[in-house]
Design an enzyme around this catalytic site. Structure first.
Site, PDB file in Angstrom:
ATOM      1  N   HIS A 525      13.723   1.418  11.442  1.00  0.00           N
ATOM      2  CA  HIS A 525      12.362   1.777  11.026  1.00  0.00           C
ATOM      3  C   HIS A 525      11.889   3.028  11.778  1.00  0.00           C
ATOM      4  O   HIS A 525      11.411   3.992  11.172  1.00  0.00           O
ATOM      5  CB  HIS A 525      11.449   0.582  11.313  1.00  0.00           C
ATOM      6  CG  HIS A 525       9.990   0.815  11.110  1.00  0.00           C
ATOM      7  ND1 HIS A 525       9.278   0.253  10.072  1.00  0.00           N
ATOM      8  CD2 HIS A 525       9.090   1.536  11.825  1.00  0.00           C
ATOM      9  CE1 HIS A 525       8.011   0.622  10.155  1.00  0.00           C
ATOM     10  NE2 HIS A 525       7.865   1.403  11.221  1.00  0.00           N
ATOM     11  N   GLU A 526      12.035   3.029  13.093  1.00  0.00           N
ATOM     12  CA  GLU A 526      11.534   4.164  13.887  1.00  0.00           C
ATOM     13  C   GLU A 526      12.334   5.435  13.587  1.00  0.00           C
ATOM     14  O   GLU A 526      11.771   6.517  13.495  1.00  0.00           O
ATOM     15  CB  GLU A 526      11.562   3.842  15.385  1.00  0.00           C
ATOM     16  CG  GLU A 526      10.739   2.619  15.796  1.00  0.00           C
ATOM     17  CD  GLU A 526       9.327   2.594  15.237  1.00  0.00           C
ATOM     18  OE1 GLU A 526       8.793   3.660  14.894  1.00  0.00           O
ATOM     19  OE2 GLU A 526       8.758   1.493  15.123  1.00  0.00           O
ATOM     20  N   HIS A 529      11.197   6.914  10.422  1.00  0.00           N
ATOM     21  CA  HIS A 529       9.917   7.628  10.531  1.00  0.00           C
ATOM     22  C   HIS A 529      10.124   9.137  10.703  1.00  0.00           C
ATOM     23  O   HIS A 529       9.280   9.930  10.314  1.00  0.00           O
ATOM     24  CB  HIS A 529       9.105   7.105  11.717  1.00  0.00           C
ATOM     25  CG  HIS A 529       8.141   6.018  11.345  1.00  0.00           C
ATOM     26  ND1 HIS A 529       7.354   6.077  10.215  1.00  0.00           N
ATOM     27  CD2 HIS A 529       7.821   4.857  11.973  1.00  0.00           C
ATOM     28  CE1 HIS A 529       6.602   4.989  10.156  1.00  0.00           C
ATOM     29  NE2 HIS A 529       6.866   4.229  11.206  1.00  0.00           N
ATOM     30  N   GLU A 585       4.894   3.890   6.635  1.00  0.00           N
ATOM     31  CA  GLU A 585       5.390   2.624   7.188  1.00  0.00           C
ATOM     32  C   GLU A 585       6.306   1.921   6.195  1.00  0.00           C
ATOM     33  O   GLU A 585       7.328   1.344   6.580  1.00  0.00           O
ATOM     34  CB  GLU A 585       4.220   1.718   7.570  1.00  0.00           C
ATOM     35  CG  GLU A 585       3.360   2.268   8.702  1.00  0.00           C
ATOM     36  CD  GLU A 585       4.152   2.524   9.973  1.00  0.00           C
ATOM     37  OE1 GLU A 585       5.153   1.823  10.213  1.00  0.00           O
ATOM     38  OE2 GLU A 585       3.775   3.465  10.705  1.00  0.00           O
ATOM     39  N   ASP A 589      10.086   0.878   6.726  1.00  0.00           N
ATOM     40  CA  ASP A 589      10.574  -0.502   6.590  1.00  0.00           C
ATOM     41  C   ASP A 589      11.773  -0.563   5.647  1.00  0.00           C
ATOM     42  O   ASP A 589      12.778  -1.228   5.932  1.00  0.00           O
ATOM     43  CB  ASP A 589       9.467  -1.407   6.024  1.00  0.00           C
ATOM     44  CG  ASP A 589       8.497  -1.871   7.100  1.00  0.00           C
ATOM     45  OD1 ASP A 589       8.804  -1.730   8.298  1.00  0.00           O
ATOM     46  OD2 ASP A 589       7.421  -2.388   6.726  1.00  0.00           O
TER      47      ASP A 589
HETATM   48 ZN   LIG Z   1       6.161   2.463  11.798  1.00  0.00          ZN
END
Ligand SMILES: [Zn+2]
Length: 689
Positions: A525-526, A529, A585, A589
């Site tokens: 996830h990070e 980003h 986000e 995800d």
């Molecule tokens: Zn996030």
């Protein structure tokens, strides 16, 4: 405040539920409850009567609410909450020990111990009553002209009072090596501009309650009933005018919207009646010639609001913002109670304040993050955990490399640039290599109010001193016990504090399938980003610079629109999710789960894991992976919190973060034998990364 602008612009938190809602304040304790780590796959949480192909969240988490009901002092109950409470117990034990008035304590142990002990001494706080606040109120009473406002607001920048504006430092979006000055919008008492402007019964009710709350605070500060009521109405008018010229949360997600470098004289020209030089010099910031005016329209509007509002109203507004910004723990009980009644009970539906020790642990963590954090790491994060987490991140980065390579919609040129950026991502895992020096921060045993303000000022001055200096890429922005992780686009790094590298999310001794499902998702996830709608605008060195071909950029936007539309179908109560606000986000995800899955398969192949063999729990490794992922999001939220998050938070509410991702991953349907066309295996899926 100084880090707030940066937080808004750059820090794309993975799960804000814990960090966003800091203010619950202390009174009658609920029944004592202790928290234990939850296993990576907790079968007791599952509702095995549910069909995993119809609603996987229900299948994986159906018993959560029964087993982990929302405590009376919280707006929600979820895995993050459970771990946070567990960590807080650990910190509590550390602080109780540090608080013993023992002359042999080391300097930092003495600081955290004395800070905590002073905070816990409720009798002393109550006995002092309004006295510690009086010098602050005297400053406001002493204003005889609006011309004196810049000096007072400078003082407020130092002690974190949110009136009118924010002034601080930030990493330059366009030159990631340097730190610049920034002025940003601020000054609202409600969570977001739309709270002032939206129509509808619920919002009107909140606004009515808010005005009453402001009046109650002013009464407690000594105003008459009539005066408090008329001041509260005038404050509402003032804040509504500020809200109208504020930038909304969705627009703030585009870094171009909050980046307007200009010579300081141009900012001065925007706000003719507000003397910025008085503000700068009173804060003691280093000199500078250029500043990022994050929202120029706001400052034009603010200038007008100040010009059109009479001085008595401005003074009432400053009194209100002062009490609103200062933590209830160090205020007289009646003020503390009133703050909780609105911020906790009315806005978030929480019946009861947290017990004092929980609040004091949190306050110590805020004030002395790297002094308390060091003690936490020594206690709770062995070297083996760090080594395992680092290895997993490398696996996930390798998966991202292959993922980029395999994309059928991206040109070779953009792929090369994407991989360059990926290879430059730095990993911050567990704790900082160099701990912050607190020798210049004075903590006085018995002075809870003074300690709180001095700690705020210490941090603000530390932030301001960075203006004009090179960026320190080793610095940590979050405390080590924090149950969260984030990607920082300016640093191009991912951050995993020791606090989140704990069960159920991570356990170096549990099967890989569960680690990759839980924390592996967060790692993916990070990293994703860095390549979402915001992150993709920054290059590998952290500069805001477009590295996409026009055609690939357009294709990215088309792919992303699929996610915007998907999540806009979800709603909580009467509120639909904002697919644009949550796009970053949701992209992270979806990309993150794909990377966790790919990385796990590669790791399993390397280790010779038999993917067809069921474990004692009855699941294959890939099924465990998806169950671990879904159990990240087991939760129950109060309706008030769901509404607040749906309207202000870039994260989707927990329950949509499970199913919203799995419907886009055909590998999930295959693992659980779902047929195309069933709810969890739709024919049409979204995919960006
Ligand atoms: Zn996030």
């Amino acid at each position: 405040m100084s880090s707030t602008t940066k937080a808004v612009a750059l820090l794309l938190f993975l799960a804000c539920a814990g960090t966003l809602f800091a203010q619950t304040t202390g009174a009658p304790p609920s029944a004592p409850q202790t928290y234990s780590p939850i296993p990576g796959l907790d079968k007791s949480l599952m509702d095995t009567t549910a069909d995993p192909c119809a609603d996987f969240y229900q299948y994986a988490c159906g018993n959560w609410s029964k087993l982990h009901p929302i405590p009376s002092d919280s707006p929600y109950s979820d895995q993050f909450y459970n771990l946070e409470q567990y960590n807080r117990q650990v910190l509590h034990a550390i602080l109780e020990k540090a608080a013993a008035d023992d002359p042999s304590r080391g300097a930092n142990t003495r600081k955290i111990g004395d800070y905590y002990a002073s905070c816990m001494d409720e009798a002393a706080v109550q006995q002092k009553g309004m006295a510690p606040l009086q010098p602050e109120l005297d400053r406001i009473n002493g204003l005889t002209s609006k011309d004196q406002l810049p000096e007072l607001l400078a003082h407020y920048q130092l002690i974190n009072v949110n009136a009118f504006l924010g002034f601080g430092s930030q990493q330059d979006f366009k030159d990631a090596t340097r730190t610049i000055a920034v002025a940003a919008q601020n000054g609202l008492g409600l969570p977001e501009k739309d709270y002032y402007l939206r129509t509808g019964a619920k919002d009107e009710e909140i606004r009515k309650q808010y005005v009453q709350h402001v009046a109650n605070i002013l009464k407690l500060l000594g105003s008459s009933e009539t005066q408090a009521a008329s001041d509260a109405a005038a404050i509402m008018k003032l804040e509504t005018a500020l809200a109208k010229v504020s930038l909304d949360v969705t627009s703030q997600r585009d870094p171009h919207n909050i980046y307007h470098m200009m010579p300081v004289k141009d900012l001065q020209a925007l706000t003719s009646t507000f003397n910025w030089n008085h503000l700068y010099s009173t804060t003691g910031s280093p000199a500078f010639t250029e500043i990022n005016v994050a929202e120029p329209e706001f400052f034009k509007g603010m200038n007008q609001v100040i010009a059109e509002t009479d001085l008595p109203t401005i003074k009432a507004y400053l009194r209100w913002q002062l009490v609103s910004s200062i933590g209830g723990l160090i205020l007289p009980k009646a003020l503390d109670e009133e703050k909780f009644d609105f911020g906790g009970r009315k806005l978030m539906g929480v019946p009861e304040q947290q017990t004092r020790w929980k609040r004091c642990v949190r306050s110590t963590d805020n004030a002395l993050p790297e002094a308390l954090g060091k003690a936490y790491v020594d206690h709770q994060f062995p070297a083996a955990s760090k080594a395992k987490a680092v290895q997993m991140i490398h696996d996930i980065e390798a998966a991202m490399d292959r993922d980029i390579e395999s994309l059928d919609w991206m040109s070779a040129a953009t792929k090369t640039r994407a991989q360059e950026k990926l290879h430059l991502i730095a990993n911050k895992v567990g704790y900082p290599d160099k701990w912050r020096d607190y020798s210049m921060l004075e903590i006085v045993r018995g002075d809870a109010f003074g300690n709180n303000l001095r700690a705020a000022e210490f941090e603000s001055r530390r932030q301001l001193a960075k203006i004009g200096k090179p960026v320190d890429r080793q610095e940590w922005l979050t405390s080590t016990p924090t149950v969260n992780a984030f990607y920082d686009a300016g640093m191009n790094d991912i951050n995993f504090p020791a606090g989140v590298l704990q069960p159920a999310f991570f356990d170096a001794t549990q099967p890989d399938a569960l680690n990759y499902g839980h924390i592996g998702l967060f790692m993916g996830h990070e990293i994703t980003h860095g390549f979402d709608d915001t992150g993709r605008q920054f290059d590998g060195h952290g500069n805001l610079q477009d590295w996409w071909t026009k055609e690939d950029g357009d294709k990215f936007n088309q792919k992303a629109q699929c996610l915007v539309d998907e999540y806009a179908q979800f709603s909580v109560g009467d509120t639909r999710l904002n697919g644009k606000l949550t796009l970053g986000e949701n992209t992270a995800d979806n990309g993150g789960m794909r990377l966790a899955y790919m990385a796990f398969l590669a790791r399993a192949a390397q280790d010779g894991v038999d993917l067809n063999r069921k474990s004692a729990d009855g699941y294959t490794p890939v099924q465990q992976l998806f169950l671990g992922f879904a159990q990240d999001w087991c939760s129950e939220w109060r309706p008030e919190l769901e509404r607040l998050v749906a309207t202000t938070d870039p994260h989707s509410p927990d329950r949509f973060r499970a199913n919203g991702v799995l419907v886009n991953l055909p590998e999930f349907g295959k693992a659980f034998g779902c047929k195309v066309g069933q709810p969890m295996a739709p024919a049409k899926a979204c995919r960006v990364w």
